[in-house]
Design a protein around this motif. Structure first.
Motif, PDB file in Angstrom:
ATOM      1  N   ALA A 182       0.853  -1.187   0.000  1.00 19.61           N
ATOM      2  CA  ALA A 182       0.000   0.000   0.000  1.00 19.61           C
ATOM      3  C   ALA A 182       0.888   1.236   0.000  1.00 19.61           C
ATOM      4  O   ALA A 182       1.892   1.280   0.721  1.00 19.61           O
ATOM      5  CB  ALA A 182      -0.929   0.017   1.212  1.00 19.61           C
ATOM      6  N   VAL A 183       0.540   2.215  -0.817  1.00 16.98           N
ATOM      7  CA  VAL A 183       1.231   3.500  -0.837  1.00 16.98           C
ATOM      8  C   VAL A 183       0.352   4.488  -0.078  1.00 16.98           C
ATOM      9  O   VAL A 183      -0.814   4.697  -0.441  1.00 16.98           O
ATOM     10  CB  VAL A 183       1.479   3.986  -2.273  1.00 16.98           C
ATOM     11  CG1 VAL A 183       2.151   5.353  -2.269  1.00 16.98           C
ATOM     12  CG2 VAL A 183       2.334   2.978  -3.032  1.00 16.98           C
ATOM     13  N   ILE A 184       0.911   5.087   0.991  1.00 21.68           N
ATOM     14  CA  ILE A 184       0.127   5.962   1.852  1.00 21.68           C
ATOM     15  C   ILE A 184       0.842   7.296   2.033  1.00 21.68           C
ATOM     16  O   ILE A 184       2.057   7.400   1.874  1.00 21.68           O
ATOM     17  CB  ILE A 184      -0.140   5.322   3.234  1.00 21.68           C
ATOM     18  CG1 ILE A 184       1.191   5.061   3.959  1.00 21.68           C
ATOM     19  CG2 ILE A 184      -0.941   4.045   3.088  1.00 21.68           C
ATOM     20  CD1 ILE A 184       1.013   4.555   5.379  1.00 21.68           C
ATOM     21  N   LYS A 185       0.044   8.313   2.381  1.00 25.56           N
ATOM     22  CA  LYS A 185       0.564   9.637   2.680  1.00 25.56           C
ATOM     23  C   LYS A 185       0.023  10.074   4.042  1.00 25.56           C
ATOM     24  O   LYS A 185      -0.973   9.541   4.530  1.00 25.56           O
ATOM     25  CB  LYS A 185       0.147  10.636   1.600  1.00 25.56           C
ATOM     26  CG  LYS A 185       0.571  10.240   0.193  1.00 25.56           C
ATOM     27  CD  LYS A 185       0.153  11.252  -0.842  1.00 25.56           C
ATOM     28  CE  LYS A 185       1.010  12.496  -0.773  1.00 25.56           C
ATOM     29  NZ  LYS A 185       0.747  13.427  -1.897  1.00 25.56           N
ATOM     30  N   GLY A 186       0.712  11.031   4.644  1.00 29.69           N
ATOM     31  CA  GLY A 186       0.255  11.558   5.923  1.00 29.69           C
ATOM     32  C   GLY A 186       1.017  11.035   7.115  1.00 29.69           C
ATOM     33  O   GLY A 186       0.624  11.294   8.257  1.00 29.69           O
ATOM     34  N   VAL A 187       2.125  10.303   6.896  1.00 30.51           N
ATOM     35  CA  VAL A 187       2.942   9.805   7.999  1.00 30.51           C
ATOM     36  C   VAL A 187       4.135  10.747   8.167  1.00 30.51           C
ATOM     37  O   VAL A 187       4.897  10.958   7.213  1.00 30.51           O
ATOM     38  CB  VAL A 187       3.426   8.365   7.725  1.00 30.51           C
ATOM     39  CG1 VAL A 187       4.245   7.856   8.897  1.00 30.51           C
ATOM     40  CG2 VAL A 187       2.245   7.444   7.457  1.00 30.51           C
ATOM     41  N   PRO A 188       4.346  11.308   9.340  1.00 32.05           N
ATOM     42  CA  PRO A 188       5.467  12.240   9.532  1.00 32.05           C
ATOM     43  C   PRO A 188       6.810  11.530   9.376  1.00 32.05           C
ATOM     44  O   PRO A 188       6.959  10.346   9.719  1.00 32.05           O
ATOM     45  CB  PRO A 188       5.275  12.746  10.966  1.00 32.05           C
ATOM     46  CG  PRO A 188       3.864  12.406  11.323  1.00 32.05           C
ATOM     47  CD  PRO A 188       3.519  11.176  10.551  1.00 32.05           C
ATOM     48  N   ASP A 189       7.792  12.257   8.848  1.00 33.84           N
ATOM     49  CA  ASP A 189       9.147  11.709   8.764  1.00 33.84           C
ATOM     50  C   ASP A 189       9.660  11.407  10.168  1.00 33.84           C
ATOM     51  O   ASP A 189       9.489  12.198  11.104  1.00 33.84           O
ATOM     52  CB  ASP A 189      10.083  12.709   8.083  1.00 33.84           C
ATOM     53  CG  ASP A 189       9.867  12.750   6.581  1.00 33.84           C
ATOM     54  OD1 ASP A 189       9.405  11.747   6.027  1.00 33.84           O
ATOM     55  OD2 ASP A 189      10.149  13.797   5.966  1.00 33.84           O
TER      56      ASP A 189
END
Length: 389
Positions: A341-348
């Motif tokens: 799954a490719v996800i966005k919204g996770v902090p570095d």
């Protein structure tokens, strides 16, 4: 004597009842030790999130089909007489070589007869042309002198004026001419030539076979260019573009080829809700019908990470580890494949689970493993547990 038995019976019953109540009091008075609950702390494997540009690859598969192929059908009837090579599957032909030549002797004779009739018709009007239209007589005389019944009929001379046109049409010359051209077109169908350099992949007749009108004779393909037709889910169709490069692999994964998207169908299959995409590939080692796996580079997603699909729950959340405590955060899934799954919204820098943990919940205490030696793709590993009293 009877009174004594009655008294003894009553005493026995009283003693039994007293014993039961006494036993119950003894049981109730015994203190039960409270069990100490066992606290289970699971050991989990984690990764540190680092956002980057993720290439979204859409996997698809299908079978190769020659881009240029001809199904050979007979439009006339006759006996198969000749071919430039043995008319067998796998036989190669050069462009213009004879694939099939059907016996056309009888039909050719009828064409010759029609040409002779046209010659006679023109000859019959020559005296009238000399007397009434001397100005056009020379060009028709020249046409008649060059008339050859063994060659294709040349176009009739262009009329100089309406008088000439009416005269020629009135004698039926034009009608006879176009009937011959029709016969000549049909005569060509007795001779089938290779439209390009290619290979005969199917041969259904042999020399000497009586061929009937409408009968299938075989298939002829160009072995240099192939197309792979794959079905892509409709939600990803707008991510693809024509002329994009595509990586193709065989079903064994031994060889890799490079193709490009040549066409994208504008219609969605209502039954499967997919779109057909055609990938063109050129290679001398390919064969029609080969099963190929395609990986289409649909999009470059920036500021995203790729994780195991099982780590994203049905509420679009994943678990992070903060001071050995699990905490869920909401993410924005961009793309799901079978395993990833490719996800966005996770902090570095966020510490996230790298393997699924059964029964995970917010506030759950865990131990972080020192290293993750599990092979890629193992979605349900066995988590080690530590128990404290």
């Amino acid at each position: 004597m009877d009174k004594r038995k009655i008294i003894l019976t009553i005493l026995g019953v009283v003693l039994i009842i007293g014993a039961i109540f006494g036993a119950k009091l003894i049981i109730d008075s015994k203190e039960q030790p409270k069990p100490t609950p066992k606290k289970t702390v699971k050991t989990v494997f984690v990764d540190t999130a680092q956002n980057s540009t993720i290439s979204i690859n859409i996997p698809a598969n299908g079978n190769l089909v020659a881009k240029r192929r001809v199904e050979l059908y007979a439009e006339v009837q006759g006996v198969f007489r000749y071919s430039s090579h043995s008319f067998r599957s796998g036989q190669a032909y050069k462009r213009g070589q004879t694939l099939l030549k059907i016996d056309a002797a009888e039909y050719a004779a009828s064409v010759q007869s029609a040409k002779s009739d046209l010659y006679n018709q023109i000859t019959a009007i020559m005296p009238d042309l000399r007397m009434d239209y001397p100005e056009i007589f020379p060009k028709w005389q020249e046409y008649l002198n060059n008339f050859d019944v063994n060659s294709s009929v040349s176009p009739l001379p262009e009329p100089s004026n309406d008088r000439e046109r009416y005269f020629i049409n009135g004698r039926g010359v034009n009608t006879a001419y176009f009937n011959i051209k029709n016969l000549e077109q049909r005569l060509v169908k007795y001779h089938i030539t290779a439209p390009y350099d290619g290979v005969l992949t199917e041969a259904l007749v042999t020399e000497g076979t009586l061929i009937r009108n409408g009968q299938k004779l075989g298939e002829f393909i160009d072995p240099d260019v192939y197309e792979l037709q794959v079905s892509i889910a409709k939600q990803y169709a707008d991510l693809l573009k024509v002329d994009e490069n595509v990586s193709l692999t065989t079903n064994t994964g031994e060889r890799t080829y490079t193709g490009k998207v040549s066409r994208i169908n504008a219609k969605i299959d209502q039954a499967t809700q997919t779109v057909n995409v055609f990938i063109e590939v050129k290679d001398g080692t390919l064969k029609e019908g080969m099963y190929m796996q395609a990986n289409l580079d649909a999009k470059q997603e920036e500021n995203a990470i790729e994780i195991d699909r099982s780590l994203v729950n049905d509420r679009n959340e994943i678990f992070t580890v903060n001071d050995s405590i699990l905490q869920s955060i909401e993410v924005n899934p961009v793309y799901f494949s079978d395993k990833k799954a490719v996800i966005k919204g996770v902090p570095d820098g966020a510490v996230i689970l790298s393997r699924q943990v059964s029964g995970a919940y917010n506030g759950m205490r865990v131990n972080i493993a020192e290293s993750d030696n599990t092979e890629t793709g193992n979605n349900t590993p066995q988590n080690s547990e530590s128990i404290s009293q």
